[in-house]
Design a protein around this motif. Sequence first.
Motif, short mmCIF file in Angstrom:
data_model
loop_
_atom_site.label_atom_id
_atom_site.label_comp_id
_atom_site.label_asym_id
_atom_site.label_seq_id
_atom_site.Cartn_x
_atom_site.Cartn_y
_atom_site.Cartn_z
N LEU A 196 2.28 10.43 -8.22
CA LEU A 196 2.48 11.04 -6.91
C LEU A 196 3.15 12.41 -7.07
CD1 LEU A 196 3.87 7.90 -5.02
CD2 LEU A 196 1.51 8.70 -5.09
N GLN A 197 3.18 13.18 -6.00
CA GLN A 197 3.80 14.50 -6.01
C GLN A 197 5.27 14.39 -5.63
OE1 GLN A 197 2.13 17.24 -7.11
NE2 GLN A 197 0.47 15.77 -7.53
N THR A 198 6.12 15.09 -6.35
CA THR A 198 7.56 14.94 -6.13
C THR A 198 8.06 15.54 -4.81
OG1 THR A 198 7.95 16.96 -7.44
CG2 THR A 198 8.07 14.85 -8.59
N LEU A 199 7.38 16.51 -4.26
CA LEU A 199 7.85 17.14 -3.02
C LEU A 199 7.18 16.57 -1.77
CD1 LEU A 199 8.02 20.87 -4.18
CD2 LEU A 199 9.86 19.18 -4.11
N GLU A 200 6.36 15.55 -1.95
CA GLU A 200 5.64 14.97 -0.82
C GLU A 200 6.32 13.69 -0.34
OE1 GLU A 200 2.95 16.21 0.72
OE2 GLU A 200 2.97 17.97 -0.57
N THR A 201 6.17 13.40 0.95
CA THR A 201 6.69 12.17 1.51
C THR A 201 5.55 11.16 1.64
OG1 THR A 201 8.43 13.30 2.75
CG2 THR A 201 7.82 11.10 3.49
N TYR A 202 5.80 9.97 1.15
CA TYR A 202 4.80 8.90 1.18
C TYR A 202 5.34 7.72 1.98
CZ TYR A 202 2.68 11.61 -2.59
OH TYR A 202 2.14 12.62 -3.34
N GLU A 203 4.48 6.74 2.16
CA GLU A 203 4.87 5.56 2.91
C GLU A 203 4.45 4.31 2.14
OE1 GLU A 203 3.47 3.47 7.09
OE2 GLU A 203 3.65 5.65 7.03
N LEU A 204 5.38 3.39 1.97
CA LEU A 204 5.08 2.10 1.38
C LEU A 204 4.95 1.09 2.51
CD1 LEU A 204 4.90 -0.04 -0.89
CD2 LEU A 204 7.41 -0.10 -0.89
N ALA A 205 3.76 0.50 2.66
CA ALA A 205 3.50 -0.45 3.74
C ALA A 205 3.36 -1.86 3.17
CB ALA A 205 2.23 -0.06 4.50
N LEU A 206 4.10 -2.80 3.74
CA LEU A 206 4.11 -4.19 3.27
C LEU A 206 3.68 -5.12 4.39
CD1 LEU A 206 7.59 -3.91 1.54
CD2 LEU A 206 5.39 -3.98 0.34
N GLU A 207 2.77 -6.05 4.05
CA GLU A 207 2.27 -6.99 5.05
C GLU A 207 1.81 -8.27 4.37
OE1 GLU A 207 -1.03 -7.23 8.69
OE2 GLU A 207 -1.08 -5.58 7.24
N ALA A 208 2.22 -9.41 4.90
CA ALA A 208 1.75 -10.71 4.42
C ALA A 208 0.49 -11.09 5.19
CB ALA A 208 2.83 -11.77 4.58
N ILE A 209 -0.56 -11.42 4.47
CA ILE A 209 -1.87 -11.65 5.08
C ILE A 209 -2.38 -13.05 4.72
CG2 ILE A 209 -4.27 -10.84 5.17
CD1 ILE A 209 -3.22 -8.04 4.60
N ASP A 210 -3.06 -13.66 5.68
CA ASP A 210 -3.66 -15.00 5.50
C ASP A 210 -2.62 -16.07 5.18
OD1 ASP A 210 -6.17 -13.99 6.03
OD2 ASP A 210 -6.67 -13.69 3.91
N ARG A 240 0.83 -1.20 0.00
CA ARG A 240 0.00 0.00 0.00
C ARG A 240 0.87 1.25 0.00
NH1 ARG A 240 -3.01 -0.35 5.33
NH2 ARG A 240 -1.10 -1.47 5.89
N ILE A 241 0.39 2.27 -0.71
CA ILE A 241 1.02 3.59 -0.67
C ILE A 241 0.10 4.51 0.12
CG2 ILE A 241 1.77 5.59 -2.01
CD1 ILE A 241 3.59 3.26 -2.42
N LEU A 242 0.65 5.12 1.16
CA LEU A 242 -0.12 6.03 2.01
C LEU A 242 0.46 7.43 1.94
CD1 LEU A 242 0.26 3.07 3.58
CD2 LEU A 242 -1.29 4.15 5.20
N ASP A 243 -0.41 8.44 2.06
CA ASP A 243 0.08 9.82 2.08
C ASP A 243 0.40 10.23 3.51
OD1 ASP A 243 -2.36 10.34 3.31
OD2 ASP A 243 -3.24 11.34 1.58
N SER A 244 0.72 11.51 3.69
CA SER A 244 1.12 12.00 5.02
C SER A 244 -0.01 11.94 6.04
CB SER A 244 1.65 13.44 4.91
OG SER A 244 0.66 14.28 4.32
N ASN A 245 -1.24 11.81 5.56
CA ASN A 245 -2.40 11.67 6.46
C ASN A 245 -2.77 10.21 6.68
OD1 ASN A 245 -2.81 14.53 6.73
ND2 ASN A 245 -3.75 14.53 4.70
N HIS A 246 -1.92 9.32 6.20
CA HIS A 246 -2.12 7.87 6.33
C HIS A 246 -3.35 7.38 5.57
CE1 HIS A 246 1.18 7.35 9.16
NE2 HIS A 246 0.76 8.43 9.79
N GLU A 247 -3.72 8.10 4.55
CA GLU A 247 -4.78 7.63 3.66
C GLU A 247 -4.18 6.77 2.56
OE1 GLU A 247 -7.31 10.67 2.16
OE2 GLU A 247 -7.73 11.54 4.14
N VAL A 248 -4.84 5.65 2.27
CA VAL A 248 -4.34 4.73 1.25
C VAL A 248 -4.64 5.29 -0.14
CG1 VAL A 248 -4.48 2.40 0.30
CG2 VAL A 248 -4.64 2.75 2.77
#
Length: 209
Positions: A120-134, A87-95
């Motif tokens: 995405l925006q070049t001046l913004e910081t994002y978050e890549l979240a990785l999780e193995a499910i099931d 998942r890619i999340l923005d600074s507000n933790h929205e997916v």
Amino acid sequence: MKKNFVSLLIIIAGTLAIILFVCLAPSLIRTTISSENQVSYDQPIPSVAHGYVLSQQFTPQHEQIQSLEIYTNSLACDKTQGYLSARILDSNHEVLYENQIPLSQLPDYGLSTILKDMKLQTLETYELALEAIDTTDDGPTISFYPTTLAASTEENNASLFYAGLPMENSVLRIVFHYSIPLSAVNIVIYCLFILFLTAFAVELCNFYK
């Protein structure tokens, strides 16, 4: 007189071709460039299953991301069920973007494409979240590097988190593939080529007068 008219039509056509090319090239003709970590020794995160999420902050260098790749090792895990959530999340933790890759589609070890076609925006910081499910076990391992030796441009001044806690001197092993428009230099080169073809066609027309 007829040949002069034909020459004029060729010049007009060449001029229109250059105008259309300059207007359309930035959106229709693109090239791919990649950004990745420096070469270093990698280490594995033992598990991103059972609620243990691995999250990497990053700042993209270009707006259009063609794909993201990470290094995974699934030799020791059961791939008959479960999936890797990216998942890619923005600074507000929205997916903003999400992809679910069945574990059966992961290579035994190597680079795995986890996300495609993102803007995405070049001046913004994002978050890549990785999780193995099931999963039936700990799932695949994911590689990371020492920050001081291998941080990519996108990971400079960014943090890697595991289970909500920051990992010291660590960045995710990742490859960014960007889709970017032609550079101004390339556009000028193409326009000069069109001019050359136009001039050649005019000379050819005059030669057969």
